[in-house]
Design a protein around this motif. Structure first.
Motif, PDB file in Angstrom:
ATOM      1  N   ASN A 162       0.831  -1.200   0.000  1.00  0.00           N
ATOM      2  CA  ASN A 162       0.000   0.000   0.000  1.00  0.00           C
ATOM      3  C   ASN A 162       0.865   1.250   0.000  1.00  0.00           C
ATOM      4  O   ASN A 162       2.072   1.192   0.280  1.00  0.00           O
ATOM      5  CB  ASN A 162      -0.930   0.010   1.219  1.00  0.00           C
ATOM      6  N   THR A 163       0.237   2.356  -0.306  1.00  0.00           N
ATOM      7  CA  THR A 163       0.923   3.640  -0.377  1.00  0.00           C
ATOM      8  C   THR A 163       0.222   4.635   0.536  1.00  0.00           C
ATOM      9  O   THR A 163      -1.011   4.659   0.609  1.00  0.00           O
ATOM     10  CB  THR A 163       0.909   4.188  -1.819  1.00  0.00           C
ATOM     11  N   VAL A 164       1.002   5.447   1.222  1.00  0.00           N
ATOM     12  CA  VAL A 164       0.470   6.536   2.045  1.00  0.00           C
ATOM     13  C   VAL A 164       1.029   7.848   1.504  1.00  0.00           C
ATOM     14  O   VAL A 164       2.245   7.987   1.327  1.00  0.00           O
ATOM     15  CB  VAL A 164       0.853   6.358   3.535  1.00  0.00           C
ATOM     16  N   SER A 165       0.145   8.788   1.221  1.00  0.00           N
ATOM     17  CA  SER A 165       0.529  10.052   0.589  1.00  0.00           C
ATOM     18  C   SER A 165       0.189  11.229   1.497  1.00  0.00           C
ATOM     19  O   SER A 165      -0.935  11.745   1.464  1.00  0.00           O
ATOM     20  CB  SER A 165      -0.184  10.209  -0.761  1.00  0.00           C
ATOM     21  N   PRO A 166       1.140  11.659   2.322  1.00  0.00           N
ATOM     22  CA  PRO A 166       0.889  12.811   3.194  1.00  0.00           C
ATOM     23  C   PRO A 166       0.801  14.115   2.415  1.00  0.00           C
ATOM     24  O   PRO A 166       1.387  14.260   1.330  1.00  0.00           O
ATOM     25  CB  PRO A 166       2.119  12.827   4.120  1.00  0.00           C
ATOM     26  N   GLY A 167       0.086  15.062   2.994  1.00  0.00           N
ATOM     27  CA  GLY A 167       0.134  16.439   2.523  1.00  0.00           C
ATOM     28  C   GLY A 167       1.222  17.173   3.271  1.00  0.00           C
ATOM     29  O   GLY A 167       2.309  16.637   3.497  1.00  0.00           O
ATOM     30  N   ALA A 168       0.962  18.401   3.666  1.00  0.00           N
ATOM     31  CA  ALA A 168       1.952  19.184   4.413  1.00  0.00           C
ATOM     32  C   ALA A 168       2.047  18.655   5.838  1.00  0.00           C
ATOM     33  O   ALA A 168       1.048  18.544   6.543  1.00  0.00           O
ATOM     34  CB  ALA A 168       1.543  20.653   4.431  1.00  0.00           C
ATOM     35  N   VAL A 169       3.263  18.328   6.252  1.00  0.00           N
ATOM     36  CA  VAL A 169       3.508  17.770   7.583  1.00  0.00           C
ATOM     37  C   VAL A 169       4.544  18.633   8.293  1.00  0.00           C
ATOM     38  O   VAL A 169       5.574  18.987   7.702  1.00  0.00           O
ATOM     39  CB  VAL A 169       4.005  16.316   7.512  1.00  0.00           C
ATOM     40  N   ARG A 170       4.289  18.954   9.533  1.00  0.00           N
ATOM     41  CA  ARG A 170       5.192  19.825  10.291  1.00  0.00           C
ATOM     42  C   ARG A 170       6.398  19.020  10.780  1.00  0.00           C
ATOM     43  O   ARG A 170       6.376  18.424  11.848  1.00  0.00           O
ATOM     44  CB  ARG A 170       4.451  20.461  11.469  1.00  0.00           C
ATOM     45  N   THR A 171       7.444  18.988   9.980  1.00  0.00           N
ATOM     46  CA  THR A 171       8.668  18.264  10.310  1.00  0.00           C
ATOM     47  C   THR A 171       9.862  19.185  10.111  1.00  0.00           C
ATOM     48  O   THR A 171       9.764  20.250   9.491  1.00  0.00           O
ATOM     49  CB  THR A 171       8.856  17.043   9.398  1.00  0.00           C
ATOM     50  N   GLN A 172      11.021  18.743  10.590  1.00  0.00           N
ATOM     51  CA  GLN A 172      12.244  19.505  10.360  1.00  0.00           C
ATOM     52  C   GLN A 172      12.577  19.549   8.879  1.00  0.00           C
ATOM     53  O   GLN A 172      13.101  20.548   8.369  1.00  0.00           O
ATOM     54  CB  GLN A 172      13.402  18.889  11.147  1.00  0.00           C
TER      55      GLN A 172
END
Length: 258
Positions: A176-186
């Motif tokens: 399966n694939t997971v496609s995040p949008g904008a994520v608050r990361t470094q």
């Protein structure tokens, strides 16, 4: 769900920070033995995850990682291909060289292709396994002047994931694939800072530019890494045993497609 992955061996590439670390923590909380890769070993490893130094954009790295895993554990149950990043410069097609395109494809597509190829024979032999490839929503909604190479590489990853799911489903392996949008990361912060430098603007102006390109997020904020990891944990679990060949958008509703 505290022990639903007891006895499982899980690899998380790019698993020492950001989304990758959150995924490693969630799978570890589920009882899995966690292996993480990154180019540089973290200064702190409070959970004691097994670490393998690897630059997965280099063709030889996948076989080295796979050999070390199989020599130590003798099997692999879960692969999360999280290593990736938006490497290409902004500005559109005229700013992009063959090297930019190749670098993006090596990191965001071929790293997953090679890791899977090296470890899939073991999964096929045991007739079980879960592969989760981390993509991005901009694979479906590319931002031409910011993410052109990244979007194309991840779109290729999406197609590869679907094809692989169709091939290995009958062998007991789910993909399966997971496609995040904008994520608050470094990583997001670093991207915005680099964009500010390249466009000769302030970090605040660069952030506003990125958000204007993304569009209004109905939930009103970026995701946290843990919110992406929650879905990955579910997809790795026995509760998702009939789910394969799917691509899940986790973007707070920003995508205009369904």
């Amino acid at each position: 769900m505290n022990s639903f992955l007891e006895g499982q061996i899980a690899l998380v590439t790019g698993g020492t920070k950001g989304i990758g670390k959150a995924i490693a923590d969630k799978l570890g909380d589920g009882g899995a033995q966690i292996i993480v890769t990154a180019r540089t070993e973290p200064t702190e490893n409070p959970n004691g995850y097994y670490f393998i130094a690897a630059d997965l954009a280099q063709p030889e790295s996948a076989n080295i990682v796979a050999k070390e895993i199989l020599d130590k554990y003798g099997k692999i149950d879960i692969i999360v291909n999280n290593a990736g990043g938006n490497l290409g410069p902004g500005g559109g097609f005229s700013t992009l060289s063959d090297e930019h395109w190749n670098n993006e494809l090596q990191l965001n597509l071929m790293s997953a292709v090679r890791i899977n190829k090296a470890l899939l024979p073991t999964m096929i032999e045991q007739q079980s396994g879960v592969i989760i490839n981390i993509s991005t929503y901009v694979a479906q909604q590319p931002i031409w002047d910011i993410t052109m190479t990244y979007s194309v590489a991840k779109a290729a990853l999406n197609a590869y994931s679907k094809a692989l799911a169709n091939e290995v489903g009958s062998k007991g392996i789910r993909v399966n694939t997971v496609s995040p949008g904008a994520v608050r990361t470094q990583l997001m912060q670093d991207f915005i800072e680099n964009l500010a430098k390249s466009s000769n603007t302030t970090v605040d102006e660069a952030f506003k530019l990125v958000m204007s390109k993304i569009g209004d997020i109905p939930l009103g904020r970026m995701a946290t890494p843990e919110e992406i990891a929650n879905l990955v944990r579910f997809l790795a679990s026995p509760e998702a045993q009939y789910i394969t060949g799917s691509n899940y958008l986790v973007d707070g509703g920003v995508s205009s497609a369904i």
